[in-house]
Scaffold this motif. Structure first.
Motif, PDB file in Angstrom:
ATOM      1  N   PRO B 555     -12.795  58.492  42.556  1.00  0.00           N
ATOM      2  CA  PRO B 555     -11.828  59.416  41.949  1.00  0.00           C
ATOM      3  C   PRO B 555     -12.468  60.707  41.436  1.00  0.00           C
ATOM      4  O   PRO B 555     -11.875  61.778  41.561  1.00  0.00           O
ATOM      5  CB  PRO B 555     -11.219  58.619  40.800  1.00  0.00           C
ATOM      6  CG  PRO B 555     -11.984  57.355  40.700  1.00  0.00           C
ATOM      7  CD  PRO B 555     -12.738  57.167  41.965  1.00  0.00           C
ATOM      8  N   GLU B 556     -13.676  60.613  40.888  1.00  0.00           N
ATOM      9  CA  GLU B 556     -14.309  61.815  40.333  1.00  0.00           C
ATOM     10  C   GLU B 556     -14.552  62.832  41.436  1.00  0.00           C
ATOM     11  O   GLU B 556     -14.227  64.004  41.314  1.00  0.00           O
ATOM     12  CB  GLU B 556     -15.641  61.493  39.636  1.00  0.00           C
ATOM     13  CG  GLU B 556     -15.492  60.774  38.317  1.00  0.00           C
ATOM     14  CD  GLU B 556     -15.364  59.273  38.498  1.00  0.00           C
ATOM     15  OE1 GLU B 556     -15.458  58.799  39.643  1.00  0.00           O
ATOM     16  OE2 GLU B 556     -15.148  58.565  37.482  1.00  0.00           O
ATOM     17  N   SER B 559     -11.318  64.365  42.675  1.00  0.00           N
ATOM     18  CA  SER B 559     -10.693  65.415  41.873  1.00  0.00           C
ATOM     19  C   SER B 559     -11.505  66.702  41.942  1.00  0.00           C
ATOM     20  O   SER B 559     -10.935  67.791  41.908  1.00  0.00           O
ATOM     21  CB  SER B 559     -10.506  64.963  40.428  1.00  0.00           C
ATOM     22  OG  SER B 559     -11.677  64.459  39.914  1.00  0.00           O
ATOM     23  N   LEU B 560     -12.817  66.581  42.064  1.00  0.00           N
ATOM     24  CA  LEU B 560     -13.632  67.786  42.220  1.00  0.00           C
ATOM     25  C   LEU B 560     -13.270  68.504  43.508  1.00  0.00           C
ATOM     26  O   LEU B 560     -13.126  69.721  43.549  1.00  0.00           O
ATOM     27  CB  LEU B 560     -15.121  67.413  42.265  1.00  0.00           C
ATOM     28  CG  LEU B 560     -15.859  67.406  40.946  1.00  0.00           C
ATOM     29  CD1 LEU B 560     -17.304  67.031  41.170  1.00  0.00           C
ATOM     30  CD2 LEU B 560     -15.766  68.768  40.282  1.00  0.00           C
ATOM     31  N   GLN B 563     -10.056  70.254  43.276  1.00  0.00           N
ATOM     32  CA  GLN B 563     -10.174  71.483  42.506  1.00  0.00           C
ATOM     33  C   GLN B 563     -10.749  72.602  43.369  1.00  0.00           C
ATOM     34  O   GLN B 563     -10.309  73.742  43.309  1.00  0.00           O
ATOM     35  CB  GLN B 563     -11.111  71.229  41.340  1.00  0.00           C
ATOM     36  CG  GLN B 563     -10.628  71.836  40.063  1.00  0.00           C
ATOM     37  CD  GLN B 563     -11.658  71.635  38.997  1.00  0.00           C
ATOM     38  OE1 GLN B 563     -12.440  70.684  39.058  1.00  0.00           O
ATOM     39  NE2 GLN B 563     -11.688  72.520  38.050  1.00  0.00           N
ATOM     40  N   TYR B 564     -11.705  72.225  44.176  1.00  0.00           N
ATOM     41  CA  TYR B 564     -12.312  73.185  45.093  1.00  0.00           C
ATOM     42  C   TYR B 564     -11.258  73.718  46.063  1.00  0.00           C
ATOM     43  O   TYR B 564     -11.145  74.904  46.301  1.00  0.00           O
ATOM     44  CB  TYR B 564     -13.449  72.502  45.835  1.00  0.00           C
ATOM     45  CG  TYR B 564     -13.948  73.249  47.036  1.00  0.00           C
ATOM     46  CD1 TYR B 564     -14.757  74.367  46.886  1.00  0.00           C
ATOM     47  CD2 TYR B 564     -13.622  72.838  48.315  1.00  0.00           C
ATOM     48  CE1 TYR B 564     -15.215  75.054  47.982  1.00  0.00           C
ATOM     49  CE2 TYR B 564     -14.077  73.522  49.421  1.00  0.00           C
ATOM     50  CZ  TYR B 564     -14.876  74.635  49.258  1.00  0.00           C
ATOM     51  OH  TYR B 564     -15.319  75.330  50.344  1.00  0.00           O
ATOM     52  N   ARG B 566      -8.091  73.810  45.604  1.00  0.00           N
ATOM     53  CA  ARG B 566      -7.072  74.600  44.929  1.00  0.00           C
ATOM     54  C   ARG B 566      -7.442  76.076  44.991  1.00  0.00           C
ATOM     55  O   ARG B 566      -6.608  76.943  45.149  1.00  0.00           O
ATOM     56  CB  ARG B 566      -6.958  74.155  43.480  1.00  0.00           C
ATOM     57  CG  ARG B 566      -5.823  74.852  42.734  1.00  0.00           C
ATOM     58  CD  ARG B 566      -5.508  74.149  41.442  1.00  0.00           C
ATOM     59  NE  ARG B 566      -5.125  72.782  41.692  1.00  0.00           N
ATOM     60  CZ  ARG B 566      -5.551  71.751  40.990  1.00  0.00           C
ATOM     61  NH1 ARG B 566      -6.375  71.938  39.986  1.00  0.00           N
ATOM     62  NH2 ARG B 566      -5.180  70.521  41.276  1.00  0.00           N
ATOM     63  N   GLN B 567      -8.761  76.347  44.875  1.00  0.00           N
ATOM     64  CA  GLN B 567      -9.173  77.738  44.858  1.00  0.00           C
ATOM     65  C   GLN B 567      -9.498  78.268  46.248  1.00  0.00           C
ATOM     66  O   GLN B 567      -9.354  79.441  46.517  1.00  0.00           O
ATOM     67  CB  GLN B 567     -10.384  77.894  43.948  1.00  0.00           C
ATOM     68  CG  GLN B 567      -9.974  77.813  42.496  1.00  0.00           C
ATOM     69  CD  GLN B 567     -11.113  77.388  41.613  1.00  0.00           C
ATOM     70  OE1 GLN B 567     -12.046  76.714  42.048  1.00  0.00           O
ATOM     71  NE2 GLN B 567     -11.038  77.772  40.367  1.00  0.00           N
ATOM     72  N   GLN B 584       4.840  64.534  43.961  1.00  0.00           N
ATOM     73  CA  GLN B 584       4.944  65.440  42.824  1.00  0.00           C
ATOM     74  C   GLN B 584       3.983  66.614  42.980  1.00  0.00           C
ATOM     75  O   GLN B 584       4.350  67.762  42.859  1.00  0.00           O
ATOM     76  CB  GLN B 584       4.631  64.664  41.547  1.00  0.00           C
ATOM     77  CG  GLN B 584       4.788  65.483  40.301  1.00  0.00           C
ATOM     78  CD  GLN B 584       6.129  65.257  39.649  1.00  0.00           C
ATOM     79  OE1 GLN B 584       6.672  64.158  39.700  1.00  0.00           O
ATOM     80  NE2 GLN B 584       6.669  66.284  39.054  1.00  0.00           N
ATOM     81  N   GLU B 585       2.720  66.267  43.291  1.00  0.00           N
ATOM     82  CA  GLU B 585       1.701  67.309  43.407  1.00  0.00           C
ATOM     83  C   GLU B 585       1.961  68.176  44.626  1.00  0.00           C
ATOM     84  O   GLU B 585       1.747  69.383  44.595  1.00  0.00           O
ATOM     85  CB  GLU B 585       0.302  66.682  43.525  1.00  0.00           C
ATOM     86  CG  GLU B 585      -0.210  66.079  42.234  1.00  0.00           C
ATOM     87  CD  GLU B 585      -0.568  67.143  41.211  1.00  0.00           C
ATOM     88  OE1 GLU B 585      -0.391  68.339  41.474  1.00  0.00           O
ATOM     89  OE2 GLU B 585      -1.029  66.753  40.123  1.00  0.00           O
ATOM     90  N   THR B 588       4.448  70.581  43.694  1.00  0.00           N
ATOM     91  CA  THR B 588       3.849  71.610  42.853  1.00  0.00           C
ATOM     92  C   THR B 588       3.177  72.671  43.715  1.00  0.00           C
ATOM     93  O   THR B 588       3.339  73.855  43.472  1.00  0.00           O
ATOM     94  CB  THR B 588       2.831  70.976  41.902  1.00  0.00           C
ATOM     95  OG1 THR B 588       3.462  69.898  41.240  1.00  0.00           O
ATOM     96  CG2 THR B 588       2.348  71.972  40.891  1.00  0.00           C
ATOM     97  N   VAL B 591       5.775  74.876  45.171  1.00  0.00           N
ATOM     98  CA  VAL B 591       6.371  75.761  44.172  1.00  0.00           C
ATOM     99  C   VAL B 591       5.418  76.914  43.872  1.00  0.00           C
ATOM    100  O   VAL B 591       5.808  78.077  43.871  1.00  0.00           O
ATOM    101  CB  VAL B 591       6.694  74.982  42.887  1.00  0.00           C
ATOM    102  CG1 VAL B 591       7.117  75.939  41.789  1.00  0.00           C
ATOM    103  CG2 VAL B 591       7.793  73.978  43.146  1.00  0.00           C
ATOM    104  N   VAL B 592       4.153  76.586  43.660  1.00  0.00           N
ATOM    105  CA  VAL B 592       3.171  77.613  43.337  1.00  0.00           C
ATOM    106  C   VAL B 592       3.102  78.642  44.457  1.00  0.00           C
ATOM    107  O   VAL B 592       3.106  79.849  44.220  1.00  0.00           O
ATOM    108  CB  VAL B 592       1.787  76.975  43.094  1.00  0.00           C
ATOM    109  CG1 VAL B 592       0.718  78.044  43.032  1.00  0.00           C
ATOM    110  CG2 VAL B 592       1.798  76.180  41.817  1.00  0.00           C
ATOM    111  N   PHE B 595       6.016  80.939  44.334  1.00  0.00           N
ATOM    112  CA  PHE B 595       5.871  81.878  43.223  1.00  0.00           C
ATOM    113  C   PHE B 595       4.977  83.023  43.617  1.00  0.00           C
ATOM    114  O   PHE B 595       5.279  84.181  43.379  1.00  0.00           O
ATOM    115  CB  PHE B 595       5.266  81.201  41.994  1.00  0.00           C
ATOM    116  CG  PHE B 595       6.277  80.481  41.175  1.00  0.00           C
ATOM    117  CD1 PHE B 595       7.544  80.996  41.004  1.00  0.00           C
ATOM    118  CD2 PHE B 595       5.956  79.284  40.574  1.00  0.00           C
ATOM    119  CE1 PHE B 595       8.473  80.329  40.260  1.00  0.00           C
ATOM    120  CE2 PHE B 595       6.876  78.604  39.832  1.00  0.00           C
ATOM    121  CZ  PHE B 595       8.142  79.122  39.669  1.00  0.00           C
TER     122      PHE B 595
END
Lengths: 533, 734
Positions: B555-556, B559-560, B563-564, B566-567, B584-585, B588, B591-592, B595
């Motif tokens: 999991p760690e 999630s890293l 995050q990578y 995402r950018q 859900q994600e 999101t 939606v983002v 926007f």
């Protein structure tokens, strides 16, 4: 600032806002720094033709590294030759190096790291000044920050000796502790000399353990300042409404101010005149600013809506009149009050009820989103992820006992919230110190997310019943009374005030360390979906 | 004469012309096959019809063959799956074989199996009675009629959602006719139960339809819906053809064929005529009761096109269409249209006759119209000699024009060259100009690539000067993917051949080709190919799949990585969430994204505005925020500009109140929309006015809000509000 280069030619520093605040006092022309810039997207640094060396001081974040890479490759395209050095605070990340490589500028940069883990902000406060920690750890589950926390702890231990008694609260606390032991594992050549340690106890508190406290409206002076004006790096910036000057004025906040009160003898006075009078004028000016600030605060807080707000907050903390509280929140939302205050109340409602009943949750969410914009659907999602909001099926109540407190001469830590609530984090510190361990606190610790863990090497005789630890008899009394409290995930000025107060009451000397200092609003702001305009 | 083989249908001209002599010669008797042809000059699929020959047992596997439109065989296989109920083509030229238990098997034109899907449990259990393959707003759809007389529909074969349509009341035997109509973004079925018509949709609704008809309506036994879904034709028991709009509201005509026999084929020819076919007899019926009979000497198959029908006979393919308007204008006998004159002039000029000049003089004023008519008409011609005659006429006319824009002419020449190439019997895509316009050039190129005419496709791209990334290099990538599947060549050699051809053409992704090589089980080749990949990051994408699987369990790390992403790579993040079923994600992310889109749009709008301001006022506004811009405008005394800008973006009252400027705020209150007026008036402190407006709005809530704001000093207002409330309440009771 050992990393500042003592070079004779002009250097250009590029840094990120927060770091700038912390460092602009240190770097100047005398150290060979020509000019400091804030790093941003626009390419406004063209004017600096003369500089042949540039230094970037940044957090190792993907978007920042990307900006730097863009700048460098732009300058290369324009044929400007420079040497670049990127200093990452607090450490280099592999990801960033890879990114520079991908962008094709890796060869042009020297990389360095500046192990800037804890910045002392006051005699008893240290902070990592990493406001993003909360979001990245709790929301994105990014454990990078924990490593920095542990490294900070390691440097403390190197200076003050290994801390004998450690209490971890919550998941992050335990992880930091384990990481600390792993990091220090290689250094331990001889058995640690615990009695020599200058710090007797350490608390590692995961913010998750107590999310209520940061959301409460602060009523201590520093807390109010933070809520009203925002304190960054122990600096508060007053605008014209306070100072009646055109330029905003920055004032440093330290508990040193209070020491003036401790003057007792004529000798003290003489010393004061000799050494400190020079500062007196400055102090006088500061004082007038503080008075201005107070007036401003009083003006704000005497308004009717603030009273209503605080009343609601208190009844939330008491767990009473849930219907009225929900009504008040609804009304605030529909009146379009500050969305952060509404969110604070919403989160408090959720935390005190252990989740908002599904029906109410849905209706509140709909109203909020309709009032403040649809981007906040994501805000709600984020808040759920970090655990500030919860939607529950079966309602359950929880009560927090209140004490009546005389605010002028407080006798209980709850004074920091006008007696409505004692910060759970501080209360736990108090209890654990009393018992020297978690023994007897099982009823409470059972409810803490992530559980608790302790490692006790030295005990005061007669206290605590567990065997194993050495007796603390030969320890000099002073060290046993020094307690380091590390808030992983940030803390508020109210908690600091509470611990200072506890220190006065019990004779302990508290040192507070944290990933960042914030208040309810700035905390929620990091989690909130940014408005789009 | 060009108009020699035109035939009139009322006032409209139709023509029938031969496109190809079929390459299969006499070897194929269409009556022994189930035929399915794709529109837009697409391929033909022929399946041996074993049901018509009772001597052949069910154990015999029928032959399935795919031909080009010119009758050249592309592929052939023995059908060894279930019983095929219907053959059809998707809009991507995939062959759809619908079996009687509802399974749909999808093949490409080389009969390589692509995928299969079912049409639901009920179809499987009760068997399929009939199938319609139709053009929906989302692509190609399939509708089936089960033996329990229910209709199931899939609007797009790329987005499989099976919907059951409403039931027709009292339907206890197979409907006498049925069809699918796509209207307003929804597909509905029109079902005829004897002489009753029902429109059923997936919302569970059915509507009985009435049509305007002069004689009592008899049972409808066939129906045809036009290619563009706008018109419909019904065929009744007694041979009456009813033609009307697709919503059945408008009748164009009734025509009695006097044939009690149901036509073997009943289709539309473009939007202007209905074609009914009985064995070898073909009847074209116009909307004004006109008709043209045709007689064929063998069984033919009709293929509906956008602008006509393709008639596939035993030894030739013909095209029947309405004569395009410009063609009619030029070639109609005694036409006085400018185009016709110019064409004549050009012909006289060729003959070196001075009458050329006379003709030119007659159309001098309309020469530009004449030229564009000739250009357009050239586009509709199939015969290259006639194309060039018309184009010559256009060039001739152009000489007399001084400022004629040559672009349409050049474009038409290019289009015609491409069309003539693909129409060649060896390629066999008989597209008309109208069809190509609808199909678009990129799709045509894709179709060539799919048929493996890589070279032709590349040459077309180069000829049309398409950007390399979307033209040549994309085709090369397809070619290479095809190449790596040829197992007889050695890895080293193949890698070099590919690299030689591709060089470093921009936009070529070696890793895609390598992926393909990996898919067909040639890892060595994949590695060799990857060495050529210029982008290092793409080399990684190969192992990405494995990487995902590996980090899922940590999991760690996961999630890293998120995050990578995402950018750096939001798309990949979305994919990951999709894989993990984290809706859900995923939502999101979406939606983002939207926007961001919106934000950018807003910013663009502002920038445009600022540029305009700078041009008009000669001051700098760019890079200011909206508020800063308005502020500056006001300071610069450009109130009008500020006002329009405000209207474009946002409201004002709040800002004024913040500055404690009640007077100023009052001015703006009048302009606020009625629903917000009360709130604003309260804010400004005009309680009485607020109460009035609230009363006008007849809103008790608003009145209450005013009441809450009343302090002791506002007793008068308070009473007034209470009075209003009373009035409202009594009015409400009444």
């Amino acid at each position: 600032m050992a990393a500042a280069p003592g070079v004779s030619y002009p250097d250009v520093f590029q840094i990120k806002t927060r770091t700038k605040k912390a460092l602009e006092r240190v770097l100047n022309r005398e150290n060979g720094v020509d000019k400091i810039f804030k790093l941003d997207r626009t390419d406004k640094n063209k004017s600096l033709v003369g500089c042949n060396r540039r230094m970037y001081l940044v957090r190792p974040k993907v978007n920042l590294i990307k900006i730097i890479a863009d700048q460098i490759s732009n300058e290369q395209l324009r044929g400007e030759n420079r040497r670049y050095r990127i200093i990452m605070v607090p450490r280099k990340l592999f990801l960033c190096e890879t990114l520079l490589e991908q962008e094709g500028v890796f060869g042009l940069c020297e990389l360095d790291e500046l192990d800037l883990d804890l910045l002392p902000l006051d005699a008893d406060i240290m902070s990592m000044e990493a406001p993003d920690f909360f979001k990245s750890y709790y929301m994105d589950n990014d454990l990078t920050g924990l490593h920095t926390v542990s490294r900070g702890l390691l440097s403390i231990e190197r200076i003050f000796g290994e801390i004998p008694n450690i209490y971890c609260l919550g998941r992050a606390g335990k992880m930091c502790y384990e990481l600390l032991r792993r990091l220090s594992g290689g250094e331990k050549l001889i058995t640690p000399d615990y009695p020599r340690s200058e710090i007797g106890h350490m608390f590692l508190i995961d913010r998750e353990v107590d999310l209520v406290t940061p959301l409460c409206t602060q009523v201590t002076y520093e807390g109010l300042l933070d809520d009203m004006f925002g304190i960054h790096c122990a600096c508060v910036e007053f605008g014209s409404e306070v100072t009646s000057k055109q330029q905003p004025v920055k004032v440093m906040l330290t508990s040193q101010d209070q020491k003036r009160k401790d003057m007792k003898s004529v000798q003290d006075m003489k010393e004061f005149v000799a050494n400190d009078l020079r500062q007196l004028n400055q102090q006088k000016a500061n004082l007038s600013y503080h008075i201005g600030a107070c007036e401003q605060i009083i003006g704000q807080k005497n308004k009717g809506d603030f009273q209503e707000y605080i009343q609601t907050e208190h009844s939330l903390l008491e767990g009473s009149s849930m219907r009225e509280n929900v009504n008040y929140i609804e009304e605030s939302i529909n009146k379009q009050d500050s969305k952060l205050s509404c969110l604070k109340l919403l989160c408090l409602l959720s935390l005190t009820l252990d989740g908002i009943p599904s029906k109410e949750y849905k209706s509140l969410k709909t109203q909020f989103v309709q009032s403040y914009g649809f981007e906040h659907m994501i805000t709600f999602h984020n808040l759920k992820k970090v655990g500030l909001l919860r939607e529950q099926e079966v309602p359950a109540g929880s009560k927090i006992p209140t004490v009546d407190v005389d605010l002028r001469s407080p006798c209980d830590m709850s004074y920091v919230f006008s007696g409505a609530y004692t910060p759970l984090s501080c209360k736990l510190v108090e209890q654990v110190l009393q018992r020297e361990g978690f023994l007897g606190l099982e009823e409470i610790t059972r409810h803490l997310p992530g559980g608790v863990h302790d490692d006790i090497k030295l005990r005061t005789p007669g206290k605590g019943k567990r065997s194993g630890g050495k007796a603390m008899s030969n320890q000099p009394g002073r060290a046993a009374k020094v307690v380091l409290v590390y808030f992983i995930g940030g803390c508020t000025y109210s908690e600091i005030a509470a611990l200072r107060f506890l220190g006065k009451q019990t004779g302990y000397q508290f040192i507070i360390a944290t990933t960042s200092l914030y208040n309810g609003s700035s905390l929620l702001e990091t989690v909130m979906e940014k408005s789009q305009v | 004469m060009a108009s020699a083989n035109w035939q009139t249908l009322g006032r409209v001209y139709y023509e029938k012309m031969e496109m190809y002599a079929l390459e299969w010669g006499d070897q194929i008797d269409l009556s022994k096959f189930i035929v399915a042809a794709a529109p837009y000059g697409g391929p033909l699929a022929l399946l041996q019809d074993i049901s018509s020959n009772p001597n052949i047992g069910t154990t015999v596997r029928p032959l399935l063959t795919v031909f080009t439109s010119a009758g050249k065989m592309i592929s052939q296989m023995r059908w060894n799956s279930g019983r095929i109920k219907q053959l059809g083509w998707s809009h991507n030229e995939e062959l759809l074989c619908v079996q009687d238990e509802g399974t749909v098997l999808v093949y490409d034109i080389f009969l390589t199996f692509i995928r299969q899907f079912g049409m639901g449990q009920e179809a499987k259990e009760t068997k399929v009675l009939d199938v319609r393959i139709f053009n929906s707003y989302k692509g190609t759809g399939i509708a089936i009629l089960t033996c329990s007389f229910r209709v199931f529909i899939v609007n797009s074969i790329d987005d499989l959602r099976i919907r059951r349509l409403a039931e027709v009341p009292g339907l206890d035997s197979a409907p006498t006719a049925w069809g699918i109509i796509t209207m307003d973004g929804q597909s509905q079925a029109l079902v005829a139960k004897g002489n009753e018509l029902y429109l059923i949709d997936h919302g569970g609704q059915y509507q009985k339809q009435e049509i305007e008809i002069s004689t009592p309506l008899e049972a409808i036994i066939d129906m045809a819906i036009s290619f563009n879904n706008k018109y419909i034709a019904l065929f009744t028991e007694s041979g009456l053809v009813w033609i009307g709009s697709a919503d059945l509201k408008k009748k164009y005509c009734e025509f009695n064929t006097k044939s009690p026999q149901k036509p073997t084929q009943f289709v539309w020819s473009g939007p202007g005529a209905v074609v009914a076919m009985w064995e070898k007899m073909m009847l074209v019926i116009g909307p004004d009761k006109d008709y043209i009979p045709f007689h064929h000497d063998s069984t033919v198959s009709l293929v509906e096109e956008e602008d006509g029908i393709r008639i596939i006979g035993r030894d030739s393919v013909e095209f029947f269409r309405k004569v395009p308007q410009v063609t009619e204008q030029i070639f109609k006998i005694a036409s006085m249209e400018p185009g016709a004159m110019l064409y004549e002039a050009s012909r006289e000029f060729e003959r070196q006759s001075q009458r050329a000049d006379e003709y030119i003089r007659t159309v001098k004023d309309q020469l530009d119209v004449a030229v564009s008519q000739c250009i357009q008409a050239a586009g509709h011609e199939f015969e290259p000699s006639r194309q060039s005659a018309l184009l010559k006429a256009a060039t001739f006319g152009k000489c007399f024009l001084t400022d004629y824009n040559p672009e349409p002419f050049v474009n038409m020449c290019q289009m015609l060259r491409v069309l003539n190439q693909v129409r060649k019997p060896s390629i066999g895509i008989p597209l008309t100009y109208t069809q190509l316009e609808r199909l678009t050039m990129p799709v045509l190129i894709d179709r060539l690539v799919m048929r493996k005419y890589f070279y032709l496709a590349i040459r077309i791209c180069q000829y049309l000067k398409l950007p390399e990334a979307e033209g040549a290099s994309r085709i090369l990538a397809h070619w290479a993917c095809y190449k790596v599947q040829q197992k007889n060549e050695d890895d080293e050699h193949l890698a070099r051949v590919i690299a030689d051809k591709m060089g470093d053409t921009p936009g070529v992704s070696y890793s895609e080709i390598a992926n393909k090589a990996l898919e067909v089980g040639r890892p060595d080749l994949a590695i060799r190919l990857l060495d050529y990949e210029p982008k290092a990051s793409r080399q990684d994408s190969m192992i990405q799949g494995e990487f995902f699987m590996a980090i899922r369990n940590i999991p760690e790390a996961c999630s890293l990585f998120l995050q990578y992403c995402r950018q750096q790579n939001p798309q990949m993040m979305e994919q990951l969430y999709y894989q993990e079923d984290n809706f859900q994600e995923e939502a999101t992310c979406k939606v983002v994204n939207s926007f961001k889109q919106e934000q950018v749009d807003e910013e663009i709008r502002l920038l445009k505005y600022q540029r305009r301001l700078e041009e008009e006022l000669h001051r700098e506004y760019t890079d200011l925020s909206l508020h800063e811009t308005i502020h500056k405008l006001i300071i610069d005394n450009s109130h009008k500009m500020a006002e329009t800008l405000r209207k474009e973006f946002k409201a004002f009252v709040d800002v004024c109140m913040k500055q404690n400027n009640k007077l100023e705020a009052r001015k703006y209150v009048q302009r606020v929309t009625p629903d917000k007026k009360v709130a604003c008036l309260i804010k400004v402190g005009l309680l009485r006015e607020a109460a009035d407006v609230a009363f006008q709005n007849r809103s008790e809530d608003e009145l209450n809000r005013v009441l809450r704001k009343c302090s002791v000093t506002d007793r008068a207002v308070e009473d007034q509000v209470k009075g209003y409330r009373q009035q409202l309440a009594t009015a409400g009771k009444r």
